[in-house]
Design an enzyme around this catalytic site. Structure first.
Site, mmCIF file in Angstrom:
data_model
loop_
_atom_site.group_PDB
_atom_site.id
_atom_site.type_symbol
_atom_site.label_atom_id
_atom_site.label_comp_id
_atom_site.label_asym_id
_atom_site.label_seq_id
_atom_site.Cartn_x
_atom_site.Cartn_y
_atom_site.Cartn_z
ATOM 1 N N ASP A 17 0.838 -1.204 0.000
ATOM 2 C CA ASP A 17 0.000 0.000 0.000
ATOM 3 C C ASP A 17 0.872 1.253 0.000
ATOM 4 O O ASP A 17 0.359 2.376 -0.046
ATOM 5 C CB ASP A 17 -1.017 -0.012 1.155
ATOM 6 C CG ASP A 17 -0.372 -0.053 2.525
ATOM 7 O OD1 ASP A 17 0.873 -0.104 2.617
ATOM 8 O OD2 ASP A 17 -1.120 -0.033 3.534
ATOM 9 N N SER A 18 2.204 1.064 -0.016
ATOM 10 C CA SER A 18 3.114 2.186 -0.253
ATOM 11 C C SER A 18 2.822 2.809 -1.611
ATOM 12 O O SER A 18 3.333 3.889 -1.913
ATOM 13 C CB SER A 18 4.574 1.715 -0.186
ATOM 14 O OG SER A 18 4.778 0.582 -1.010
ATOM 15 N N ASP A 59 -1.218 -6.452 -0.413
ATOM 16 C CA ASP A 59 -1.295 -5.766 0.885
ATOM 17 C C ASP A 59 -2.746 -5.372 1.172
ATOM 18 O O ASP A 59 -3.390 -4.736 0.324
ATOM 19 C CB ASP A 59 -0.438 -4.495 0.797
ATOM 20 C CG ASP A 59 0.289 -4.178 2.079
ATOM 21 O OD1 ASP A 59 0.132 -4.914 3.067
ATOM 22 O OD2 ASP A 59 1.042 -3.182 2.073
ATOM 23 N N LYS A 78 -0.939 -9.574 3.001
ATOM 24 C CA LYS A 78 -0.200 -9.058 4.154
ATOM 25 C C LYS A 78 -1.099 -8.098 4.920
ATOM 26 O O LYS A 78 -1.885 -7.368 4.303
ATOM 27 C CB LYS A 78 1.072 -8.329 3.710
ATOM 28 C CG LYS A 78 1.866 -7.721 4.881
ATOM 29 C CD LYS A 78 3.183 -7.150 4.457
ATOM 30 C CE LYS A 78 3.108 -5.736 3.937
ATOM 31 N NZ LYS A 78 2.517 -4.731 4.858
ATOM 32 N N GLU A 89 -1.152 -5.495 8.713
ATOM 33 C CA GLU A 89 -0.361 -4.895 9.787
ATOM 34 C C GLU A 89 -1.004 -5.145 11.142
ATOM 35 O O GLU A 89 -2.234 -5.119 11.262
ATOM 36 C CB GLU A 89 -0.237 -3.382 9.555
ATOM 37 C CG GLU A 89 0.505 -3.042 8.272
ATOM 38 C CD GLU A 89 0.657 -1.544 8.045
ATOM 39 O OE1 GLU A 89 0.352 -0.742 8.969
ATOM 40 O OE2 GLU A 89 1.080 -1.159 6.942
ATOM 41 N N GLU A 111 9.433 -4.056 10.676
ATOM 42 C CA GLU A 111 9.835 -2.755 10.123
ATOM 43 C C GLU A 111 10.242 -1.782 11.224
ATOM 44 O O GLU A 111 9.567 -1.677 12.266
ATOM 45 C CB GLU A 111 8.669 -2.151 9.313
ATOM 46 C CG GLU A 111 9.019 -0.771 8.746
ATOM 47 C CD GLU A 111 8.059 -0.253 7.688
ATOM 48 O OE1 GLU A 111 7.125 -0.987 7.312
ATOM 49 O OE2 GLU A 111 8.265 0.887 7.234
HETATM 50 O O1 KIV Z 1 3.491 -1.114 1.636
HETATM 51 C C1 KIV Z 1 4.672 -1.477 1.620
HETATM 52 O O2 KIV Z 1 5.422 -1.227 0.666
HETATM 53 C C2 KIV Z 1 5.156 -2.230 2.763
HETATM 54 C C3 KIV Z 1 6.608 -2.594 2.797
HETATM 55 C C4 KIV Z 1 7.469 -1.426 2.977
HETATM 56 C C5 KIV Z 1 6.889 -3.655 3.800
HETATM 57 O O3 KIV Z 1 4.409 -2.542 3.623
#
Ligand code: KIV
Length: 271
Positions: free
Chosen positions: A47-48, A86, A116, A118, A189
């Protein structure tokens, strides 16, 4: 010979081996194929993308629709690497059922092999529920960007002792909860190196570090940082190319040739 496809079960074996896992983010088919060609093991559709693709300040505005779309693009480009979608903020925090429904979308529409999410102890029930429908889950603890407002920004976690949010004991409990809930790996992280060592030695699942020192079982970086496309880098990130300068240079030369009439020339015209 084509290298074997990376699968979730094959990752468990890598914990015992000394060969580090390599993960990078990607957001489209072109770069997913390039990461695959480079032999990267895991591609995270992070989600970056909010920051590096959409130009927003943090990951919070990213939607599930957007993640499903970008995960689908990446899945089309990758053939060997394991693609992980994500779960964005708001797509799993309401209830385990919401987490399951959102994960199904990333698998069905995005063709992800895993998701993934969090969070540690508070997310254990959700991780358990998602793995119960046979969707593999990667955890993410420590500096969790979706906790931006609680943390007061992107801040290193686990520097102080204690069981409060962001305290060292709390992070150890988070890691154990994620593992016990059935996650196949966990991103660690923005934590001190000594804590990442302890987490890596304690857990039986692979740890994938970002800003967590070299002792984790693998590493992940954001694609735009690796390629030198990001204007600013966090301390933990490293650019292995300077594509920002290369891109500006290419576009400047293109603009110059268009303005001077040098492009298109006869070689680039039809007869
Ligand atoms: O969203 C993302 O890119 C991430 C990574 C930096 C682990 O969660």
């Amino acid at each position: 010979m084509t290298a074997a496809k990376v699968t979730v079960p094959s990752l468990a074996e890598r914990k015992a081996s000394s060969e580090k896992l390599v993960m990078v983010t990607a957001y489209d088919a072109t770069f997913a194929a390039l990461a695959d060609d480079a032999g990267v093991d895991l591609i995270l559709v992070g989600d970056s993308l909010g920051m590096v693709v959409q130009g927003v300040e943090n990951t919070l505005p990213v939607t599930l629709d957007e993640m499903a779309y970008h995960t689908r693009l990446v899945s089309r480009g990758a053939s060997r690497a394991l693609v992980i979608g994500d779960l964005p903020f708001g797509a799993y925090q309401v209830s385990p059922e919401q987490g399951v429904a959102s994960s199904i979308r990333l698998v069905k529409e995005g063709r992800a092999a895993a998701v993934k999410l969090e969070g540690g102890v508070p997310m254990a029930d959700t991780i358990e529920a998602i793995t119960r429908v046979d969707i593999p889950v990667m955890g993410h603890i420590g500096l969790t960007p979706q906790s931006f407002h609680r943390m007061g920004g992107h801040r290193v976690q686990g520097r102080s002792a204690g069981a409060h949010a962001g305290g060292r004991e709390r992070l150890l409990a988070d890691a154990k909860a994620v593992e016990q809930a059935g996650a196949f790996a966990v991103v660690v992280e923005g934590v001190p190196r000594s804590l990442a060592v302890e987490l890596t030695q304690t857990l039986s699942i692979p740890t994938i570090g970002i800003g967590a020192g070299p002792e984790c079982d693998g590493q992940v970086l954001v694609l735009h940082d690796v390629l030198g496309l990001s204007p600013n880098l966090f301390k933990f990130a490293k650019a292995y190319a300077n594509l920002r300068a290369d891109v500006v240079d290419a576009l400047e030369r293109y603009a110059h040739e268009v303005r001077t009439g040098a492009f298109p020339d006869d070689d680039h015209s039809f007869h």
